[in-house]
Write a protein that holds these residues in place. Sequence first.
Motif, short mmCIF file in Angstrom:
data_model
loop_
_atom_site.label_atom_id
_atom_site.label_comp_id
_atom_site.label_asym_id
_atom_site.label_seq_id
_atom_site.Cartn_x
_atom_site.Cartn_y
_atom_site.Cartn_z
N ALA A 58 90.47 84.71 17.11
CA ALA A 58 90.33 83.93 18.35
C ALA A 58 90.50 82.45 18.02
O ALA A 58 90.23 82.02 16.89
CB ALA A 58 88.97 84.17 19.01
N PRO A 59 90.95 81.65 18.99
CA PRO A 59 91.19 80.22 18.72
C PRO A 59 89.91 79.47 18.40
O PRO A 59 88.83 79.78 18.91
CB PRO A 59 91.81 79.71 20.03
N GLY A 82 83.99 78.64 7.06
CA GLY A 82 84.92 79.72 6.77
C GLY A 82 85.40 80.35 8.06
O GLY A 82 84.90 80.05 9.14
N ASN A 83 86.39 81.22 7.96
CA ASN A 83 86.91 81.87 9.17
C ASN A 83 87.17 83.35 8.95
O ASN A 83 88.02 83.95 9.63
CB ASN A 83 88.19 81.18 9.64
N GLY A 102 94.64 77.26 13.57
CA GLY A 102 93.50 77.15 14.46
C GLY A 102 92.90 78.46 14.94
O GLY A 102 92.55 78.58 16.11
N TYR A 103 92.73 79.43 14.02
CA TYR A 103 92.14 80.71 14.41
C TYR A 103 91.01 81.08 13.46
O TYR A 103 91.03 80.78 12.27
CB TYR A 103 93.19 81.82 14.41
N SER A 104 90.01 81.76 14.04
CA SER A 104 88.87 82.26 13.27
C SER A 104 88.66 83.73 13.61
O SER A 104 88.95 84.17 14.73
CB SER A 104 87.61 81.45 13.61
N LEU A 118 81.33 75.48 21.54
CA LEU A 118 82.54 76.26 21.75
C LEU A 118 82.83 77.12 20.52
O LEU A 118 82.22 76.93 19.46
CB LEU A 118 83.73 75.33 22.03
N ALA A 119 83.74 78.06 20.66
CA ALA A 119 84.11 78.94 19.56
C ALA A 119 84.62 78.11 18.38
O ALA A 119 85.27 77.09 18.57
CB ALA A 119 85.19 79.91 20.04
N PRO A 120 84.30 78.55 17.15
CA PRO A 120 83.64 79.80 16.76
C PRO A 120 82.13 79.66 16.51
O PRO A 120 81.55 80.50 15.84
CB PRO A 120 84.35 80.13 15.45
N VAL A 121 81.52 78.60 17.02
CA VAL A 121 80.07 78.42 16.85
C VAL A 121 79.39 78.52 18.20
O VAL A 121 78.40 77.83 18.47
CB VAL A 121 79.75 77.07 16.15
#
Length: 371
Positions: A330-331, A253-254, A320-322, A28-31
């Motif tokens: 995005a979450p 990181g984000n 909780g955002y990247s 899932l996001a962000p990976v």
Amino acid sequence: MASPDSFLDVEQRNRLPTLFEVLSRRTLAPVDLFSFYIYMRDQQRSVDYLDFWLDVSQHMSLCRHYVRELRRSVLVATPDIERADSKRSSAMLENLENLGDIPLVEAGPSRLQSNEKDRDADHRLSAFLRSEGATSSHSPQNSIGSQSAYQTRSNDQQPRPSDGTRNGDSNSPGHTVARNDIRASAEKILYTYLLPGSEREIILPETMVSTIINLIEDDNRDDPEVFDPAKDYVFQAMERDAFPGFLQAKALGNLVPLSIIARLAFALISFGGGFWGAFYVVLRNKPRDIRCWVILPFAVAAYFIVSYQYKIDPAMAFIGYSEYTFMNWAPIREPYVRKLLNKRALVTAAIAFLTAAALSILFIFVPGTML
């Protein structure tokens, strides 16, 4: 598409994902695959390798759909008496029944297929397509062998679902995949990525490319095993050269590089303003209640310089955002990544606080001098 079981694995996975899990849409996001595609396009500048992987995976899915539909249509449409009378029908049925049920799962590198059953199923699938292709007419006149017939995707296009289904002509009612579709898919991969001088040519060993060209053009093969060596080579290249940087950027990181550089600029400007104001109030011997205003520029400067150093925005990580692209947030949906980023955000916020506090205390309580 990822199966429901794969999302159950996400909740239970207490580690960073592997490259194969990302490519097979089990993260899932962000990976996730979408983030990896953007990273390969914008930062690694080698999205053609990922597109090659996706197209070869789609080719495998196309072959699996074709064989499943062929097996189903032959079993349903051929009466038992005709099966017994026709040697060709009997041979085809025997070959199809030997294939068993073809699983519609994401195809991975051959070296990661630890399950002997999966490797054997893929081998039998390729063998069936080779035997069927030998009896088909793939003459140069009938082949779709024109490089200009294929339109390559631009770098701005996003990954497609790899279910491999498409509408095509077929002699069997209800077919969504025709035999010519498999041939066209193999030739598209060849003309788009492998032929020397092609628009999106990827760098592979010369002997490997020559072998694939000979298998497709001279031997008229279009089964998935044709691309196995190239697929494994591309996977290893992405795993070695791109994936560690992707995890560093998205799991630790984000922020994206442009945002990181912008934060460095803001930090330097804030530090300049803070030191100018601090020396001014000290050298003018201003009272401490006025000196307290130097906390503001030092706090901003410390926050941004820590964000630059650790490539993370603590405030956005806490909520909780990247960042996907510059100023596009995005979450964070991967549970383990969110926990990891929260821990790093806590540490970086503490470092920023201590830096700002030390500088502020220094200039607030240092004895003043009237010049």
